[in-house]
Design a protein around this motif. Structure first.
Motif, PDB file in Angstrom:
ATOM      1  N   HIS A   1      13.621   5.898  -1.601  1.00 50.50           N
ATOM      2  CA  HIS A   1      13.990   5.861  -3.017  1.00 50.50           C
ATOM      3  C   HIS A   1      13.244   4.720  -3.694  1.00 50.50           C
ATOM      4  O   HIS A   1      13.384   3.562  -3.316  1.00 50.50           O
ATOM      5  CB  HIS A   1      15.511   5.660  -3.149  1.00 50.50           C
TER       6      HIS A   1
ATOM      7  N   ARG B   1      27.366   8.279  -8.786  1.00 52.35           N
ATOM      8  CA  ARG B   1      26.083   7.715  -9.178  1.00 52.35           C
ATOM      9  C   ARG B   1      26.090   6.222  -8.908  1.00 52.35           C
ATOM     10  O   ARG B   1      27.020   5.504  -9.269  1.00 52.35           O
ATOM     11  CB  ARG B   1      25.812   7.978 -10.666  1.00 52.35           C
TER      12      ARG B   1
ATOM     13  N   LEU C   1      23.216  10.546   0.853  1.00 53.32           N
ATOM     14  CA  LEU C   1      22.473  10.004  -0.277  1.00 53.32           C
ATOM     15  C   LEU C   1      21.506  11.058  -0.803  1.00 53.32           C
ATOM     16  O   LEU C   1      20.881  11.782  -0.030  1.00 53.32           O
ATOM     17  CB  LEU C   1      21.692   8.760   0.147  1.00 53.32           C
TER      18      LEU C   1
ATOM     19  N   GLU D   1      18.593  11.727  -4.258  1.00 51.07           N
ATOM     20  CA  GLU D   1      17.936  11.241  -5.467  1.00 51.07           C
ATOM     21  C   GLU D   1      17.929  12.346  -6.512  1.00 51.07           C
ATOM     22  O   GLU D   1      17.550  13.481  -6.231  1.00 51.07           O
ATOM     23  CB  GLU D   1      16.513  10.801  -5.162  1.00 51.07           C
TER      24      GLU D   1
ATOM     25  N   THR E   1      22.130   0.459  -9.150  1.00 53.39           N
ATOM     26  CA  THR E   1      21.675  -0.628  -8.288  1.00 53.39           C
ATOM     27  C   THR E   1      21.545  -1.955  -9.025  1.00 53.39           C
ATOM     28  O   THR E   1      21.495  -3.010  -8.405  1.00 53.39           O
ATOM     29  CB  THR E   1      20.312  -0.273  -7.659  1.00 53.39           C
TER      30      THR E   1
ATOM     31  N   LYS F   1      17.697   8.703 -10.369  1.00 51.83           N
ATOM     32  CA  LYS F   1      18.948   8.013 -10.081  1.00 51.83           C
ATOM     33  C   LYS F   1      19.378   8.317  -8.652  1.00 51.83           C
ATOM     34  O   LYS F   1      19.115   9.387  -8.109  1.00 51.83           O
ATOM     35  CB  LYS F   1      20.053   8.442 -11.055  1.00 51.83           C
ATOM     36  N   LEU F   2      20.061   7.358  -8.042  1.00 55.59           N
ATOM     37  CA  LEU F   2      20.549   7.530  -6.682  1.00 55.59           C
ATOM     38  C   LEU F   2      22.011   7.948  -6.712  1.00 55.59           C
ATOM     39  O   LEU F   2      22.844   7.309  -7.370  1.00 55.59           O
ATOM     40  CB  LEU F   2      20.392   6.228  -5.892  1.00 55.59           C
TER      41      LEU F   2
ATOM     42  N   TYR G   1      16.666   3.395   1.478  1.00 55.78           N
ATOM     43  CA  TYR G   1      18.080   3.109   1.271  1.00 55.78           C
ATOM     44  C   TYR G   1      18.887   3.757   2.386  1.00 55.78           C
ATOM     45  O   TYR G   1      18.593   4.871   2.823  1.00 55.78           O
ATOM     46  CB  TYR G   1      18.559   3.651  -0.076  1.00 55.78           C
TER      47      TYR G   1
END
Length: 394
Positions: A220, A285, A261, A263, A288, A268-269, A225
């Protein structure tokens, strides 16, 4: 039937080949860029000149919606459910037998597979290109893979970058596994993460994190991550994975659920939480910059695909055959692989807005082993010899 007054003419192979060769390469390229992957392959098999042009120029095909890989009727083939064409393809795959392998990852159109005798491969199921990866027995604490609780030992692999068409490139394979399944008092000395590059002779075990085993990983924004079993987020520098995480976000959330996880389309992660024994999802969401999770009930244009080994998102606008604001899932009970080997897998489509569930369309009767996995098909073939069309795509 021929129209009245006209007589159908037979075309000899040499004449057909000549007519194909007369089409300007630039025009052929424009056509190819408008075609989905199955039509791209069909066109390349019309004649040798078109096949050669496809290989040398390596035009990209029009993006296709994800395929669902299912067990084939034979040991050396697999089935792939295509939503865009509303049909299933049967594609032969190289040895070892795909029915004796488990796919533990799907990344950039490639599968990471584990054969039941410990061999691992990187496989593009569309082109048939396959690359040998280091054996499981090269992990520092595995002497005999036959003695390992195999269904529980390996559970996910991912690629840091897309491979080239021939499987080469500067990418890293990241492997998640369970050292404690070895029933050895010394497993605490090891991380549940290992890495390797194509051409390496062995896996390199990464330093153990201080918070616990990593449950999922994803590249990411140029970094790696990972979320651990307690919900803590870890961040690694792609180029210094052996140095351990460079930062840790202390966010603990929904610790009793499966964590995945993914993306989103806008970078956005998200973290997908899934109930362990019932199919319900929570889309969270991650911000970070401000370390907190924000529950979401609207994924916008995102359609998310998840299984025990894979998670990614595609556009509902680009692929109208898919349901928007939905999560397409397959059963994630990797810890029950042996028990579920001959039983149907849970699969479906979860509507994030209203929490409803519906079956995956066109999913007919099927075999149950090996477990299904999502894949975004890719077909860059400039390094591949003359392509033979699989009979299923004819």
């Amino acid at each position: 039937m021929a129209a009245a007054g006209f007589k159908r003419q037979k075309t000899c192979p040499d004449m057909a080949e000549k007519n194909c060769a007369e089409l300007p390469t630039e025009l052929l390229g424009l056509i190819l860029q408008k075609l989905t992957l199955p039509d791209h392959i069909r066109l390349s098999c019309v004649c040798k000149s078109w096949n050669q042009a496809v290989r040398e120029k390596a035009w990209r095909h029009k993006p296709d919606s994800p395929w669902l890989m299912l067990p084939g009727e034979e040991d050396i083939s697999a089935k792939f459910l295509s939503f865009s064409e509303n049909r299933t393809y049967s594609i032969p795959l190289p040895l070892p037998e795909i029915r004796r392998r488990v796919c533990i990852g799907s990344s950039h159109g490639w599968l990471i597979t584990v054969y039941d005798m410990s061999e691992m491969h990187l496989l593009n199921p569309v082109t048939g290109v396959q690359i040998q990866l280091p054996s499981i027995t090269t992990l520092p604490y595995v002497c005999d893979y036959a003695e390992v609780d195999r269904p529980l030992f390996l559970y996910k692999a991912n690629l840091s970058l897309p491979p080239h068409a021939d499987g080469s490139g500067g990418f890293t394979v990241i492997l998640l596994h369970n050292p404690f399944r070895l029933y050895d008092e010394d497993y605490d000395d090891f991380s549940n993460m290992a890495i390797a590059k194509v051409g390496d002779n062995s896996w390199t075990s990464l330093p153990r994190t201080s918070h616990g085993s990593i449950a999922d990983i994803i590249p990411h924004k140029g970094q790696l991550y990972g979320v651990d079993v307690g919900g803590v987020l870890h961040v690694w520098d792609h180029h210094h994975l052996t140095s351990g995480p460079k930062s840790i976000l202390e966010i603990r959330f929904y610790c009793g659920m499966t964590k995945l996880l993914v993306e989103s389309l806008n970078g956005k992660l998200y973290m997908q939480y899934k109930g362990l024994y019932y199919n319900t999802f929570m889309a969270i969401r991650l911000d970070t910059d401000n370390p907190e999770f924000n529950p979401e009930d609207d994924l916008g244009d995102n359609v998310i695909f998840v299984d025990s080994n894979t998670s990614f998102s595609v556009s509902a606008t680009k692929f109208p055959e898919l349901g928007g604001n939905c999560i397409y899932f397959t059963d994630d009970a990797y810890f029950d692989f042996d028990h579920l080997k001959h039983k149907p897998r849970e699969m479906g489509v979860f509507d994030v807005k209203n929490g409803s569930m519906k079956p995956i369309p066109n999913l007919r009767q099927r075999l149950h082993w090996p477990p299904p996995i999502w894949i975004i098909p890719t077909w860059l073939v400039h390094t591949i010899a003359y392509i033979k069309l699989p009979t299923a795509l004819a």
